[in-house]
Design a protein around this motif. Structure first.
Motif, short mmCIF file in Angstrom:
data_model
loop_
_atom_site.label_atom_id
_atom_site.label_comp_id
_atom_site.label_asym_id
_atom_site.label_seq_id
_atom_site.Cartn_x
_atom_site.Cartn_y
_atom_site.Cartn_z
N ILE A 1 0.51 -1.22 -0.02
CA ILE A 1 -0.37 -0.29 -0.23
C ILE A 1 0.57 0.89 0.04
O ILE A 1 1.55 0.74 0.67
N LEU A 2 0.52 2.04 -1.23
CA LEU A 2 1.08 3.85 -1.04
C LEU A 2 0.18 4.40 -0.65
O LEU A 2 -0.54 5.15 -0.89
N LYS A 3 0.97 5.43 0.22
CA LYS A 3 -0.36 6.35 0.31
C LYS A 3 0.01 7.76 0.00
O LYS A 3 1.79 8.01 0.12
N VAL A 4 0.04 8.24 -0.86
CA VAL A 4 0.15 8.43 -2.49
C VAL A 4 1.36 10.04 -1.83
O VAL A 4 0.29 10.84 -0.66
N ALA A 5 2.08 10.53 -2.03
CA ALA A 5 2.46 11.57 -2.07
C ALA A 5 1.46 13.36 -2.31
O ALA A 5 1.51 13.20 -3.12
N HIS A 6 1.81 13.82 -1.06
CA HIS A 6 1.36 15.01 -1.68
C HIS A 6 0.24 15.36 -2.15
O HIS A 6 -0.06 16.39 -2.87
N HIS A 7 -0.65 14.39 -1.26
CA HIS A 7 -2.33 14.32 -2.07
C HIS A 7 -2.30 14.27 -3.41
O HIS A 7 -3.49 15.15 -3.73
N GLY A 8 -1.18 13.71 -3.93
CA GLY A 8 -1.51 13.24 -5.31
C GLY A 8 -1.65 14.09 -6.17
O GLY A 8 -1.56 14.73 -7.24
N SER A 9 -0.58 15.84 -5.81
CA SER A 9 0.30 17.11 -6.60
C SER A 9 0.95 15.97 -7.96
O SER A 9 1.50 14.81 -8.06
N LYS A 10 0.69 16.94 -9.48
CA LYS A 10 0.85 16.77 -10.27
C LYS A 10 3.14 16.74 -9.83
O LYS A 10 3.61 15.99 -11.02
N ASN A 11 3.32 17.21 -9.43
CA ASN A 11 4.78 16.75 -9.34
C ASN A 11 4.92 15.96 -8.02
O ASN A 11 6.46 16.03 -7.94
N SER A 12 4.26 14.16 -7.86
CA SER A 12 5.21 13.96 -6.49
C SER A 12 4.38 12.54 -7.93
O SER A 12 3.43 12.87 -8.91
N SER A 13 4.28 12.09 -7.68
CA SER A 13 4.43 10.39 -7.87
C SER A 13 4.96 9.37 -9.63
O SER A 13 4.34 9.60 -10.31
N THR A 14 5.89 10.01 -9.32
CA THR A 14 7.10 9.79 -10.02
C THR A 14 6.83 8.50 -10.71
O THR A 14 6.87 7.25 -10.55
N ASP A 15 6.94 8.65 -12.30
CA ASP A 15 6.77 7.00 -13.24
C ASP A 15 8.34 6.12 -12.56
O ASP A 15 7.91 5.10 -11.38
N LEU A 16 9.34 6.78 -12.21
CA LEU A 16 10.29 5.95 -11.27
C LEU A 16 10.50 5.41 -9.53
O LEU A 16 10.39 4.20 -9.55
N PHE A 17 9.62 6.17 -8.30
CA PHE A 17 9.27 6.25 -7.78
C PHE A 17 7.92 5.23 -7.43
O PHE A 17 7.94 4.41 -6.86
N LEU A 18 7.57 5.03 -8.50
CA LEU A 18 5.77 4.23 -8.34
C LEU A 18 6.90 2.30 -9.17
O LEU A 18 5.62 1.91 -8.20
N GLU A 19 7.59 3.35 -9.94
CA GLU A 19 7.39 0.88 -10.33
C GLU A 19 8.95 1.01 -9.09
O GLU A 19 8.99 -0.60 -8.71
N ARG A 20 9.95 1.39 -7.96
CA ARG A 20 10.27 0.86 -7.62
C ARG A 20 9.35 0.37 -5.88
O ARG A 20 9.56 0.09 -5.51
N VAL A 21 8.12 1.06 -5.77
CA VAL A 21 7.34 0.63 -4.28
C VAL A 21 6.12 -0.49 -5.24
O VAL A 21 6.41 -0.79 -4.28
N ASN A 22 5.77 0.22 -6.56
CA ASN A 22 5.05 -1.41 -7.26
C ASN A 22 3.70 -1.70 -6.31
O ASN A 22 3.76 -2.64 -5.71
N PRO A 23 3.07 -0.43 -5.54
CA PRO A 23 1.97 -0.64 -4.73
C PRO A 23 0.70 -1.79 -5.56
O PRO A 23 0.96 -1.57 -6.92
N LYS A 24 0.53 -2.29 -5.25
CA LYS A 24 -0.94 -2.80 -5.21
C LYS A 24 -2.27 -1.76 -4.65
O LYS A 24 -3.51 -2.30 -5.40
N VAL A 25 -2.09 -1.12 -3.99
CA VAL A 25 -3.27 0.26 -3.32
C VAL A 25 -2.56 1.16 -3.31
O VAL A 25 -1.34 1.46 -2.71
N ALA A 26 -2.94 2.36 -3.21
CA ALA A 26 -2.44 3.21 -3.96
C ALA A 26 -4.05 4.23 -3.25
O ALA A 26 -5.22 4.26 -3.17
N VAL A 27 -3.58 5.00 -1.87
CA VAL A 27 -4.48 5.85 -1.07
C VAL A 27 -3.82 7.25 -1.05
O VAL A 27 -2.58 7.73 -0.86
N VAL A 28 -4.87 8.24 -1.52
CA VAL A 28 -5.04 9.66 -1.87
C VAL A 28 -5.88 10.49 -0.97
O VAL A 28 -6.99 9.91 -0.67
N SER A 29 -4.84 10.86 0.25
CA SER A 29 -5.85 11.37 1.18
C SER A 29 -5.88 13.10 0.85
O SER A 29 -4.51 14.10 0.58
N ALA A 30 -6.95 13.62 0.79
CA ALA A 30 -7.53 15.19 0.15
C ALA A 30 -8.39 15.00 0.25
O ALA A 30 -9.80 15.02 0.16
#
Length: 290
Positions: free
Chosen positions: A215-244
């Motif tokens: 599970i990934l608590k998505v960075a910075h509430h889902g900002s367009k400057n977060s959730s980069t491809d490389l980072f998501l590839e390394r985390v490889n989450p099954k579930v992503a949670v956005v708090s906004a």
């Protein structure tokens, strides 16, 4: 008439015994089911972060508290009404949408330990929080990459950031110093990315640190400057949670970030759309809970 009354009283007593037995059994089932399980609840505090953790040993942790008093209602929904103690509170950084509600928490609850990022902020809310921590006489710990916080029952939190050198930032960059952590229980993990953006995501992705998490608590509430491809590839989450917050003025979460998250195949949840989100682990897999 007297005999009838006696009979009725006996029946009432019998019914009361049944009700008490049922109530005790119900509580037994609740505790039996929660034993040896880790519960993580992403609280619905609007535009901000607040995450409640209950460990297999019963310890309670709150990571951030949103911007205001809304966190109190959320905590009341996930903690017994009589419970006025929280073992650990973590303030990931000094932004008001993360620590504003913690002032309310410290007024209402007895807090054992406060985990901080070590930055001194020139804001009224930060000064208020520090004063309340002092009044509470809570223990304090400045989190540094490499720390491991033992939560009990086999659960622990690894601190991935900040590194000690990152605190040497000018005041204008103080909120870039973020506590990033990875919660682990058995085979299950949650990566709590705080408000990091592209540069910190890339640095973590290239660091060699194990970021893989269910599970990934998505960075910075889902900002367009977060959730980069490389980072998501390394985390490889099954579930992503956005708090906004619903219809927030920042436009979070941004479509660009959501598209990148969906591209890695993660199931997406959002507090602005789905409300409070609860997950429970037995160390061998996550399930949603109410």
């Amino acid at each position: 008439m007297l005999g009838y009354t006696d009979s009725m009283e006996r029946q009432k007593g019998f019914i009361l015994i049944i009700l008490v037995t049922v109530a005790v059994f119900a509580w037994y089932v609740v505790f039996a089911e929660s034993e040896h399980k880790l519960k993580v609840v992403f609280l619905n505090v609007g535009q901000g972060d607040a995450i409640f953790i209950e460990t297999p040993s019963g310890a309670q942790v709150l990571i951030d508290g949103g911007a205001g008093a809304r966190v109190l209602g959320e905590l009341a929904a996930v903690m017994p009404l009589y419970d006025r103690q929280i073992d650990m509170v973590m303030a990931t950084h000094t932004d008001a949408d993360h620590i504003g509600g913690l002032t309310e928490v410290l007024r209402r609850y007895d807090v054992g330990t406060v985990i901080e990022n070590g930055i001194v902020a020139d804001t009224a809310i930060w000064r208020e929080l520090r004063a309340l921590i002092a009044d509470e006489e809570a223990g304090r710990h400045v989190a540094t990459a490499g720390d491991r916080l033992i939560l009990g029952g086999g659960a622990f939190i690894d601190i991935l950031g900040p590194a000690s050198g990152e605190r040497d930032q000018p005041q204008s960059k103080a909120n870039d110093v973020m506590i990033v952590s990875r919660l682990v229980y058995g085979e299950d993990e949650i990566l709590l990315a705080g408000d990091i953006e592209r540069d910190d995501e890339v640095r973590l992705a290239l660091s060699g640190i194990n970021l893989q998490s269910d599970i990934l608590k998505v960075a910075h509430h889902g900002s367009k400057n977060s959730s980069t491809d490389l980072f998501l590839e390394r985390v490889n989450p099954k579930v992503a949670v956005v708090s906004a917050g619903e219809s927030n003025r920042y436009g979070h979460p941004h479509k660009e970030a959501l598209d990148r998250i969906l591209k890695v195949g993660a199931e997406l949840f959002r507090t602005d759309r789905d409300g409070r989100l609860c997950f429970i682990s037995d160390g061998r897999g996550w399930q949603q809970c109410s």
